[in-house]
Design an enzyme around this catalytic site. Structure first.
Site, short mmCIF file in Angstrom:
data_model
loop_
_atom_site.label_atom_id
_atom_site.label_comp_id
_atom_site.label_asym_id
_atom_site.label_seq_id
_atom_site.Cartn_x
_atom_site.Cartn_y
_atom_site.Cartn_z
N ASP A 132 0.88 -1.16 0.00
CA ASP A 132 0.00 0.00 0.00
C ASP A 132 0.92 1.21 0.00
O ASP A 132 1.87 1.28 0.79
CB ASP A 132 -0.88 -0.01 1.25
CG ASP A 132 -1.71 1.25 1.39
OD1 ASP A 132 -2.14 1.80 0.36
OD2 ASP A 132 -1.91 1.70 2.53
N ASP A 157 0.30 4.77 0.33
CA ASP A 157 0.12 5.88 1.26
C ASP A 157 0.23 5.44 2.71
O ASP A 157 -0.49 4.55 3.15
CB ASP A 157 -1.24 6.55 1.03
CG ASP A 157 -1.32 7.18 -0.34
OD1 ASP A 157 -0.35 7.87 -0.71
OD2 ASP A 157 -2.33 6.98 -1.04
#
Length: 194
Positions: A13, A15
């Site tokens: 992921d 962010d």
């Protein structure tokens, strides 16, 4: 602990896990809502995480009662993000792991929901035959649940400010770490760090 089958793909992921973007999201939104005497706190932020951009904007405008349309908020927020994102840096341990995986030809993919209405996943030209052989690194509760629901192995690196409504979430993932620096590749059938 050993993963069977061994990991052949890694999904990050972006962010808050690869790049230190969470501070940017918080600062930009707080700068906007503070003009109206409001605060964007972790309670609201945790509800918005993992939502589609427009849905999250609607929740923020409605919850805080700020005198902006959702479109006005999103336009100002996106401009603030564009100004600050180029200055984001990788989080501790990220470059070491990414370089290590690249050196050993382990396919890497990056996922993000920011500024997108759909979640896209590409295995970089190497088809994923068995979802259990994909190791997912996540920081958000919705992302962890998505990885688990897809049948993938999940390493959860939660933001210390983020609370979960599911007290069993930590028991359902492959590992819970404080940062990427704590990751041990050999536990997942990957080559160990040299």
């Amino acid at each position: 602990m050993s993963i069977d089958p061994p990991v052949t793909h890694v999904l990050f992921d972006m962010d808050g896990l690869l790049l230190d973007t969470e501070a940017v999201y918080t600062k930009v939104t707080n700068d906007i809502v503070s003009r109206y005497g409001k605060t964007y706190d972790w309670d609201l932020k945790s509800k918005m995480m993992g939502m589609k951009e427009r849905d999250a904007g609607e929740l923020l405008v409605r919850t805080l009662g700020i005198p902006m349309t959702v479109d006005e908020y999103l336009a100002e927020r996106n401009a603030g993000h564009e100004a600050l994102f180029p200055h984001c840096r990788p989080l501790p341990g990220v470059m070491k792991l990414v370089s290590h995986l690249k050196k050993h030809n382990i396919p890497i993919a990056v996922a993000t929901r920011s500024h997108r209405s759909a979640f896209e996943l590409k295995a970089l030209g190497n088809p994923l035959v068995d979802p259990r052989s994909c190791l997912v690194f996540e920081d958000s509760n919705p992302g962890v649940l998505a990885g688990l629901n897809a049948g993938m192995s999940v390493v959860w690196i939660p933001d210390p400010n983020l609370k979960t409504d599911d007290p069993t979430l930590g028991e359902r993932v492959s590992d819970v770490l404080g940062s990427m620096e704590e990751f041990q590749p050999e536990k997942y059938g990957l080559p160990p760090y040299e």
